[in-house]
Design a protein around this motif. Structure first.
Motif, PDB file in Angstrom:
ATOM      1  N   THR A 178     -19.692  33.013  12.585  1.00  0.00           N
ATOM      2  CA  THR A 178     -19.397  31.592  12.367  1.00  0.00           C
ATOM      3  C   THR A 178     -18.255  31.082  13.228  1.00  0.00           C
ATOM      4  N   SER A 179     -17.751  31.911  14.126  1.00  0.00           N
ATOM      5  CA  SER A 179     -16.625  31.507  14.972  1.00  0.00           C
ATOM      6  C   SER A 179     -17.082  31.284  16.412  1.00  0.00           C
ATOM      7  N   ILE A 180     -17.857  30.239  16.603  1.00  0.00           N
ATOM      8  CA  ILE A 180     -18.267  29.908  17.965  1.00  0.00           C
ATOM      9  C   ILE A 180     -17.339  28.811  18.478  1.00  0.00           C
ATOM     10  N   GLN A 181     -16.969  28.903  19.719  1.00  0.00           N
ATOM     11  CA  GLN A 181     -15.987  27.958  20.267  1.00  0.00           C
ATOM     12  C   GLN A 181     -16.574  27.050  21.341  1.00  0.00           C
ATOM     13  N   CYS A 182     -17.846  27.195  21.660  1.00  0.00           N
ATOM     14  CA  CYS A 182     -18.439  26.382  22.724  1.00  0.00           C
ATOM     15  C   CYS A 182     -19.085  25.103  22.197  1.00  0.00           C
ATOM     16  N   LYS A 183     -19.009  24.883  20.910  1.00  0.00           N
ATOM     17  CA  LYS A 183     -19.561  23.664  20.305  1.00  0.00           C
ATOM     18  C   LYS A 183     -18.419  22.821  19.755  1.00  0.00           C
ATOM     19  N   ASP A 184     -18.603  21.518  19.722  1.00  0.00           N
ATOM     20  CA  ASP A 184     -17.523  20.643  19.242  1.00  0.00           C
ATOM     21  C   ASP A 184     -17.248  20.824  17.757  1.00  0.00           C
ATOM     22  N   TYR A 185     -18.130  21.460  17.017  1.00  0.00           N
ATOM     23  CA  TYR A 185     -17.914  21.714  15.589  1.00  0.00           C
ATOM     24  C   TYR A 185     -17.486  23.166  15.319  1.00  0.00           C
ATOM     25  N   GLY A 186     -17.105  23.892  16.351  1.00  0.00           N
ATOM     26  CA  GLY A 186     -16.709  25.291  16.196  1.00  0.00           C
ATOM     27  C   GLY A 186     -15.550  25.482  15.237  1.00  0.00           C
ATOM     28  N   GLU A 187     -14.548  24.597  15.319  1.00  0.00           N
ATOM     29  CA  GLU A 187     -13.405  24.714  14.417  1.00  0.00           C
ATOM     30  C   GLU A 187     -13.834  24.496  12.972  1.00  0.00           C
ATOM     31  N   GLU A 188     -14.733  23.567  12.745  1.00  0.00           N
ATOM     32  CA  GLU A 188     -15.224  23.319  11.382  1.00  0.00           C
ATOM     33  C   GLU A 188     -15.935  24.551  10.827  1.00  0.00           C
ATOM     34  N   LEU A 189     -16.674  25.261  11.663  1.00  0.00           N
ATOM     35  CA  LEU A 189     -17.338  26.486  11.205  1.00  0.00           C
ATOM     36  C   LEU A 189     -16.320  27.543  10.807  1.00  0.00           C
ATOM     37  N   SER A 190     -15.254  27.657  11.583  1.00  0.00           N
ATOM     38  CA  SER A 190     -14.200  28.620  11.245  1.00  0.00           C
ATOM     39  C   SER A 190     -13.530  28.261   9.923  1.00  0.00           C
ATOM     40  N   VAL A 191     -13.280  26.975   9.713  1.00  0.00           N
ATOM     41  CA  VAL A 191     -12.672  26.532   8.453  1.00  0.00           C
ATOM     42  C   VAL A 191     -13.645  26.743   7.300  1.00  0.00           C
ATOM     43  N   TRP A 192     -14.943  26.543   7.540  1.00  0.00           N
ATOM     44  CA  TRP A 192     -15.952  26.775   6.508  1.00  0.00           C
ATOM     45  C   TRP A 192     -15.861  28.223   6.021  1.00  0.00           C
ATOM     46  N   PHE A 193     -15.771  29.185   6.949  1.00  0.00           N
ATOM     47  CA  PHE A 193     -15.639  30.585   6.546  1.00  0.00           C
ATOM     48  C   PHE A 193     -14.367  30.769   5.719  1.00  0.00           C
ATOM     49  N   MET A 194     -13.271  30.218   6.196  1.00  0.00           N
ATOM     50  CA  MET A 194     -11.982  30.381   5.523  1.00  0.00           C
ATOM     51  C   MET A 194     -12.045  29.875   4.080  1.00  0.00           C
ATOM     52  N   VAL A 195     -12.550  28.664   3.868  1.00  0.00           N
ATOM     53  CA  VAL A 195     -12.524  28.100   2.515  1.00  0.00           C
ATOM     54  C   VAL A 195     -13.564  28.746   1.598  1.00  0.00           C
ATOM     55  N   ASN A 196     -14.610  29.322   2.158  1.00  0.00           N
ATOM     56  CA  ASN A 196     -15.636  29.939   1.327  1.00  0.00           C
ATOM     57  C   ASN A 196     -15.463  31.440   1.122  1.00  0.00           C
ATOM     58  N   TYR A 197     -14.721  32.112   2.013  1.00  0.00           N
ATOM     59  CA  TYR A 197     -14.638  33.567   1.926  1.00  0.00           C
ATOM     60  C   TYR A 197     -13.223  34.123   1.843  1.00  0.00           C
ATOM     61  N   LYS A 206     -27.171  29.482   5.306  1.00  0.00           N
ATOM     62  CA  LYS A 206     -28.285  29.465   6.261  1.00  0.00           C
ATOM     63  C   LYS A 206     -28.172  28.293   7.234  1.00  0.00           C
ATOM     64  N   VAL A 207     -27.616  27.171   6.787  1.00  0.00           N
ATOM     65  CA  VAL A 207     -27.399  26.027   7.681  1.00  0.00           C
ATOM     66  C   VAL A 207     -26.276  26.344   8.654  1.00  0.00           C
ATOM     67  N   VAL A 208     -25.202  26.950   8.154  1.00  0.00           N
ATOM     68  CA  VAL A 208     -24.069  27.315   9.003  1.00  0.00           C
ATOM     69  C   VAL A 208     -24.527  28.297  10.082  1.00  0.00           C
ATOM     70  N   LEU A 209     -25.318  29.296   9.702  1.00  0.00           N
ATOM     71  CA  LEU A 209     -25.786  30.283  10.680  1.00  0.00           C
ATOM     72  C   LEU A 209     -26.711  29.652  11.720  1.00  0.00           C
ATOM     73  N   LYS A 210     -27.456  28.641  11.327  1.00  0.00           N
ATOM     74  CA  LYS A 210     -28.304  27.937  12.296  1.00  0.00           C
ATOM     75  C   LYS A 210     -27.434  27.156  13.287  1.00  0.00           C
ATOM     76  N   LEU A 211     -26.370  26.539  12.788  1.00  0.00           N
ATOM     77  CA  LEU A 211     -25.443  25.809  13.658  1.00  0.00           C
ATOM     78  C   LEU A 211     -24.680  26.766  14.579  1.00  0.00           C
ATOM     79  N   ALA A 212     -24.438  27.972  14.082  1.00  0.00           N
ATOM     80  CA  ALA A 212     -23.672  28.970  14.831  1.00  0.00           C
ATOM     81  C   ALA A 212     -24.615  29.965  15.494  1.00  0.00           C
ATOM     82  N   ALA A 213     -25.569  29.452  16.220  1.00  0.00           N
ATOM     83  CA  ALA A 213     -26.532  30.319  16.897  1.00  0.00           C
ATOM     84  C   ALA A 213     -25.791  31.350  17.746  1.00  0.00           C
ATOM     85  N   PRO A 214     -26.269  32.593  17.759  1.00  0.00           N
ATOM     86  CA  PRO A 214     -25.582  33.646  18.506  1.00  0.00           C
ATOM     87  C   PRO A 214     -25.291  33.235  19.950  1.00  0.00           C
TER      88      PRO A 214
END
Length: 153
Positions: free
Chosen positions: A105-124, A9-17
């Motif tokens: 979780t793959s947004i690229q317009c934020k400076d933490y976009g890569e971290e969100l992509s890695v979060w998906f990778m390590v969790n799923y 839920k925190v990740v999805l909030k950070l990765a607003a559509p």
């Protein structure tokens, strides 16, 4: 800071559509993997059965020795990349409301976009119980892959 155990839920909030050009760029060259009940939600949104969704719109992909489903890619000349079957140059993502979790979780317009992509990778995608999955993850890290706190070897 995004960590391996950051709640969804925190990740999805950070990765607003988002529908900006930076975020849509990836849709022109690939698609995100499905997780959880993504297939069910997409099938309901399209008004088709999950079997028809899988047959007509999805393809198998293997990441870190795990078989996953993703939206089929519309490829030219047998290239390994292509536009997502659900992406329209005029409308953008045609299933935006129910797009796969990896896409969310793959947004690229934020400076933490890569971290969100890695979060998906390590969790799923990475399976800590599978030696081959860990071997491939080790290679990813050795080749300069980003690591999240809590996702160390």
């Amino acid at each position: 800071m995004i960590q391996k155990n950051t709640p969804l839920k925190v990740v999805l909030k950070l990765a607003a559509p988002c529908r900006c050009n930076a975020c849509n760029h990836g849709c022109k060259f690939g698609s995100g993997s499905l997780a959880g009940d993504d297939a069910k939600k997409i099938a309901e949104f399209l008004g088709i059965s999950e079997d028809d969704l899988k047959k007509d719109f999805l393809e198998d992909v293997e990441l870190f020795n795990k078989k996953l489903l993703r939206p089929r890619l519309l490829r030219d000349e047998n290239k390994p990349y292509g536009q997502c079957v659900f992406y329209s140059n005029e409308k953008g993502c045609t299933i935006h409301q129910v797009k796969p979790l990896e896409c969310k979780t793959s947004i690229q317009c934020k400076d933490y976009g890569e971290e969100l992509s890695v979060w998906f990778m390590v969790n799923y995608t990475i399976n800590p119980e599978d030696p081959e999955s860990i071997r491939q993850y080790t290679q990813y890290l050795k080749s300069g892959g980003k690591i999240l706190q809590g996702a160390e070897l």
